[in-house]
Design a protein around this motif. Structure first.
Motif, mmCIF file in Angstrom:
data_model
loop_
_atom_site.group_PDB
_atom_site.id
_atom_site.type_symbol
_atom_site.label_atom_id
_atom_site.label_comp_id
_atom_site.label_asym_id
_atom_site.label_seq_id
_atom_site.Cartn_x
_atom_site.Cartn_y
_atom_site.Cartn_z
ATOM 1 N N GLY A 1 -3.649 16.086 8.451
ATOM 2 C CA GLY A 1 -3.781 16.460 9.852
ATOM 3 C C GLY A 1 -2.679 17.409 10.268
ATOM 4 O O GLY A 1 -2.202 18.222 9.466
ATOM 5 N N ARG A 2 -2.274 17.304 11.528
ATOM 6 C CA ARG A 2 -1.212 18.170 12.061
ATOM 7 C C ARG A 2 0.106 17.413 12.253
ATOM 8 O O ARG A 2 1.168 18.008 12.239
ATOM 9 C CB ARG A 2 -1.637 18.739 13.429
ATOM 10 N N LEU B 1 2.387 20.426 15.798
ATOM 11 C CA LEU B 1 2.410 20.712 14.366
ATOM 12 C C LEU B 1 3.790 21.207 13.970
ATOM 13 O O LEU B 1 4.279 22.194 14.504
ATOM 14 C CB LEU B 1 1.367 21.782 14.022
ATOM 15 N N LYS B 2 4.422 20.506 13.033
ATOM 16 C CA LYS B 2 5.696 20.957 12.472
ATOM 17 C C LYS B 2 5.944 20.213 11.167
ATOM 18 O O LYS B 2 5.352 19.149 10.920
ATOM 19 C CB LYS B 2 6.856 20.735 13.438
ATOM 20 N N GLN B 3 6.814 20.764 10.353
ATOM 21 C CA GLN B 3 7.139 20.125 9.084
ATOM 22 C C GLN B 3 8.120 18.985 9.310
ATOM 23 O O GLN B 3 9.170 19.169 9.938
ATOM 24 C CB GLN B 3 7.742 21.152 8.118
ATOM 25 N N ALA B 4 7.775 17.792 8.824
ATOM 26 C CA ALA B 4 8.697 16.656 8.916
ATOM 27 C C ALA B 4 9.962 16.973 8.121
ATOM 28 O O ALA B 4 9.918 17.685 7.119
ATOM 29 C CB ALA B 4 8.032 15.390 8.373
ATOM 30 N N SER C 1 0.840 -1.202 0.000
ATOM 31 C CA SER C 1 0.000 0.000 0.000
ATOM 32 C C SER C 1 0.873 1.249 0.000
ATOM 33 O O SER C 1 1.983 1.252 0.534
ATOM 34 C CB SER C 1 -0.921 0.007 1.219
ATOM 35 N N TYR C 2 0.359 2.293 -0.630
ATOM 36 C CA TYR C 2 1.037 3.586 -0.653
ATOM 37 C C TYR C 2 0.337 4.546 0.298
ATOM 38 O O TYR C 2 -0.893 4.560 0.379
ATOM 39 C CB TYR C 2 1.024 4.178 -2.063
ATOM 40 N N ASN C 3 1.133 5.353 1.001
ATOM 41 C CA ASN C 3 0.595 6.344 1.930
ATOM 42 C C ASN C 3 1.119 7.726 1.599
ATOM 43 O O ASN C 3 2.309 7.904 1.360
ATOM 44 C CB ASN C 3 0.996 6.019 3.372
ATOM 45 N N ILE C 4 0.211 8.707 1.584
ATOM 46 C CA ILE C 4 0.578 10.113 1.411
ATOM 47 C C ILE C 4 0.145 10.854 2.667
ATOM 48 O O ILE C 4 -1.005 10.732 3.103
ATOM 49 C CB ILE C 4 -0.090 10.738 0.181
ATOM 50 N N ALA C 5 1.057 11.605 3.248
ATOM 51 C CA ALA C 5 0.769 12.393 4.458
ATOM 52 C C ALA C 5 0.769 13.877 4.113
ATOM 53 O O ALA C 5 1.720 14.370 3.507
ATOM 54 C CB ALA C 5 1.819 12.111 5.529
ATOM 55 N N ILE C 6 -0.298 14.567 4.478
ATOM 56 C CA ILE C 6 -0.369 16.016 4.288
ATOM 57 C C ILE C 6 -0.588 16.673 5.641
ATOM 58 O O ILE C 6 -1.616 16.453 6.285
ATOM 59 C CB ILE C 6 -1.494 16.422 3.321
ATOM 60 N N ASP C 7 0.384 17.461 6.058
ATOM 61 C CA ASP C 7 0.270 18.213 7.309
ATOM 62 C C ASP C 7 0.205 19.705 7.006
ATOM 63 O O ASP C 7 0.569 20.153 5.914
ATOM 64 C CB ASP C 7 1.488 17.932 8.204
ATOM 65 N N GLY C 8 -0.224 20.456 7.997
ATOM 66 C CA GLY C 8 -0.260 21.902 7.833
ATOM 67 C C GLY C 8 -1.221 22.543 8.813
ATOM 68 O O GLY C 8 -1.991 21.857 9.492
#
Length: 222
Positions: free
Chosen positions: A127-128, A190-193, A2-9
């Motif tokens: 999410g965050r 919350l922070k940028q990976a 499976s592929y996972n995409i994470a979007i934070d902000g």
């Protein structure tokens, strides 16, 4: 596999809108983790729990069950057997969700559900703390942001279209306060990976952002 995409902000960056469109482009399942926190927040509000009552938040979190289901491809949020998708998008619920997200028992309650879904399916999750905590091994990580003024204006127009009276200055103050709260919380702030790609949508259309993320996935994950 499976592929996972994470979007934070931060709040109001357009994460949910963008993630839904990317999910359709790639035929992924969209997982709105914020909606899950909002469901718990709704439960707390219904039980008259105040923001500062951390022990009560922990107590109620342990007795709540939040599930996701999909009807015609649309995510539905189920709280203790009730579909609450139509009740979780108010400002009051949003503020309580940001507070509840700081509570470790709330986060533990939801973490297993989120990770187990990602193991079985191709998912895009927003999410965050998705790229930093929930899915640290995601195939693609995006940190989606925009200026507080742009985010406030988007929210203002959204509320105006719903016929809700609001003040854009007050909305921006709330956004800035939520940013501070989310970034300074002790648990999974919350922070940028480190390996996330920064994407500022301040001067981009929804379509441009969706296309950019779709292209990034094909370039980095295929």
């Amino acid at each position: 596999m499976s592929y996972n995409i994470a979007i934070d902000g931060p709040a109001g960056a357009g994460k949910s809108t963008i993630a839904k469109q990317v999910a359709k482009n790639l035929d992924f399942i969209y997982v709105d983790t914020g909606a899950m926190y909002r469901a718990i927040a709704l439960y707390l509000l219904r039980n008259h729990v105040e923001a500062e009552e951390d022990e009560k938040i922990s107590h109620f979190a342990k007795s709540v069950n939040v599930e996701l289901s999909y009807i015609n491809g649309e995510q539905q949020v189920i709280l203790n057997g009730e579909n609450v998708s139509g009740f979780i998008r108010t400002e009051e619920v949003g503020k309580m969700a940001s507070i509840a997200a700081k509570n470790k028992d709330v986060r533990i309650q939801l973490l297993d559900l989120q990770r187990n879904l990602a193991k079985k399916e191709n998912v895009i999750m927003d999410g965050r703390d998705i790229g930093t905590h929930v899915l640290p091994d995601a195939d693609l990580k995006i940190y989606l942001t925009a200026s507080s003024g742009v985010r406030a204006n988007r929210r203002y127009k959204e509320l105006q279209n719903k016929g809700i009276e609001c003040c854009i200055e007050e909305i921006e103050r709330d956004i800035i306060a939520r940013d501070k709260q989310d970034m300074e919380r002790k648990i999974a702030p919350l922070k940028q990976a480190e390996d996330a790609l920064l994407l500022d949508s301040s001067d981009m259309t929804i379509e441009e952002v969706v296309n950019k993320i779709t292209v990034l996935f094909h370039e980095n994950c295929k």
